[in-house]
Design a protein around this motif. Sequence first.
Motif, PDB file in Angstrom:
ATOM      1  N   ALA A   1      29.113  13.820  15.207  1.00 61.16           N
ATOM      2  CA  ALA A   1      29.368  15.306  15.585  1.00 61.16           C
ATOM      3  C   ALA A   1      27.871  15.952  15.448  1.00 61.16           C
ATOM      4  N   TRP A   2      27.125  15.401  14.639  1.00 61.78           N
ATOM      5  CA  TRP A   2      25.697  15.792  14.571  1.00 61.78           C
ATOM      6  C   TRP A   2      24.683  15.423  15.758  1.00 61.78           C
ATOM      7  N   GLU A   3      25.106  14.607  16.390  1.00 56.10           N
ATOM      8  CA  GLU A   3      24.452  14.188  17.704  1.00 56.10           C
ATOM      9  C   GLU A   3      25.049  14.951  18.795  1.00 56.10           C
ATOM     10  N   CYS A   4      26.392  15.225  18.911  1.00 55.41           N
ATOM     11  CA  CYS A   4      26.882  16.274  19.901  1.00 55.41           C
ATOM     12  C   CYS A   4      26.264  17.647  19.855  1.00 55.41           C
TER      13      CYS A   4
ATOM     14  N   THR B   1      29.739  18.744   6.893  1.00 54.32           N
ATOM     15  CA  THR B   1      29.422  18.139   8.367  1.00 54.32           C
ATOM     16  C   THR B   1      29.221  19.364   9.283  1.00 54.32           C
ATOM     17  N   ALA B   2      30.244  20.445   9.270  1.00 54.11           N
ATOM     18  CA  ALA B   2      30.145  21.323   9.914  1.00 54.11           C
ATOM     19  C   ALA B   2      28.889  22.143   9.853  1.00 54.11           C
ATOM     20  N   ASP B   3      28.506  22.346   8.451  1.00 55.06           N
ATOM     21  CA  ASP B   3      27.037  23.013   8.378  1.00 55.06           C
ATOM     22  C   ASP B   3      25.826  22.386   9.040  1.00 55.06           C
ATOM     23  N   LEU B   4      26.087  21.045   8.786  1.00 56.37           N
ATOM     24  CA  LEU B   4      24.899  20.417   9.562  1.00 56.37           C
ATOM     25  C   LEU B   4      25.059  20.664  11.162  1.00 56.37           C
ATOM     26  N   CYS B   5      26.155  20.693  11.740  1.00 54.52           N
ATOM     27  CA  CYS B   5      26.275  20.953  13.075  1.00 54.52           C
ATOM     28  C   CYS B   5      25.842  22.615  13.634  1.00 54.52           C
ATOM     29  N   ARG B   6      26.218  23.289  12.630  1.00 60.24           N
ATOM     30  CA  ARG B   6      25.794  24.821  12.831  1.00 60.24           C
ATOM     31  C   ARG B   6      24.426  24.921  12.852  1.00 60.24           C
ATOM     32  N   GLU B   7      23.716  24.163  12.114  1.00 58.67           N
ATOM     33  CA  GLU B   7      22.132  24.215  11.878  1.00 58.67           C
ATOM     34  C   GLU B   7      21.418  23.833  13.134  1.00 58.67           C
ATOM     35  N   GLN B   8      22.381  23.258  14.004  1.00 61.61           N
ATOM     36  CA  GLN B   8      21.877  22.642  15.437  1.00 61.61           C
ATOM     37  C   GLN B   8      22.149  23.677  16.415  1.00 61.61           C
ATOM     38  N   GLY B   9      22.931  24.697  15.919  1.00 56.21           N
ATOM     39  CA  GLY B   9      23.187  25.937  16.922  1.00 56.21           C
ATOM     40  C   GLY B   9      24.664  25.909  17.510  1.00 56.21           C
ATOM     41  N   ALA B  10      25.513  24.841  16.940  1.00 57.53           N
ATOM     42  CA  ALA B  10      26.834  24.651  17.595  1.00 57.53           C
ATOM     43  C   ALA B  10      27.721  25.744  16.959  1.00 57.53           C
ATOM     44  N   ALA B  11      28.685  26.234  17.666  1.00 61.94           N
ATOM     45  CA  ALA B  11      30.109  26.995  17.118  1.00 61.94           C
ATOM     46  C   ALA B  11      31.018  25.903  16.604  1.00 61.94           C
ATOM     47  N   VAL B  12      31.381  26.035  15.499  1.00 64.85           N
ATOM     48  CA  VAL B  12      32.266  24.886  14.890  1.00 64.85           C
ATOM     49  C   VAL B  12      33.502  25.412  14.335  1.00 64.85           C
TER      50      VAL B  12
END
Length: 268
Positions: A16-19, A51-62
């Motif tokens: 998820a983080w890589e995506c 996991t969702a928070d880590l992805c949001r830190e990358q700018g993703a909508a989750v």
Amino acid sequence: MVVITGAARGLGRVTAWECAAQGADLVLLDICADLPGVPYPLGTPGQLEHTADLCREQGAAVLTAAVDVRERSAIDEAVARTTDRFGRIDVVVNNAGIAAPSGKPVHEISDDEWELMINVDLTGAWRMVKAVGKRMCEQRSGSIVNVSSTAGLVGYRHFAAYVAAKHGIIGLTRAAALDFAPMKVRVNAVCPGSVRDDTSAEGRMLAEIARALEVSVGEHEQAFTEAQPMNSLVEPDDVAHAVVYLACDESRQVTGSVLTVDGGFAAR
């Protein structure tokens, strides 16, 4: 946008983080509860949100949801929420799975143990493929990545149900790839070898395999490291990079393929 099952921790979290790092928006699914018959704790709501928070830190909508891949109604609801929110599904990563109940010869496996393993690790992936297949065919694009294992390529003693499920994932991948190819929907599989339990990802697969075999984690890691031709365990991001490749347009002519990330283990 990308849907990932089993996203609360381990390979699901790292993938998820890589995506997200590649600019994808995400729908992260996990059972977020323990399962009777599985002798170790599964992902939790807190882990999924982390996991969702880590992805949001990358700018993703989750978007997150608690989904048991044994339940079609829960899958269908999650897919409907996904299309309502994002309008389409570009990628599905079927990562949800269990490593146990295991650790016994095939004739000692109970009917319930066999059915639980197959239902989660194989039929769960098929349910996801079925749920998103029509939508992807209608939009005439999409990539499905099924997470199998070296256990989908070779046998392991005392893991017959797991081996059968992961071999089944390979068959499902190849058959679905042929079914969907005319609609430009791709289906591939990745086969990780022995993946190190990364503490930041809260992975525990290797530890649970060791527990099932009644050996220490250190002893198990040493044995698997020595069995790897490259003399090292696979890192979670090694597998995540392979998944991202199969998900993206760089692999647009790749379908029905099995990408093995195992340090050469299955080449022997």
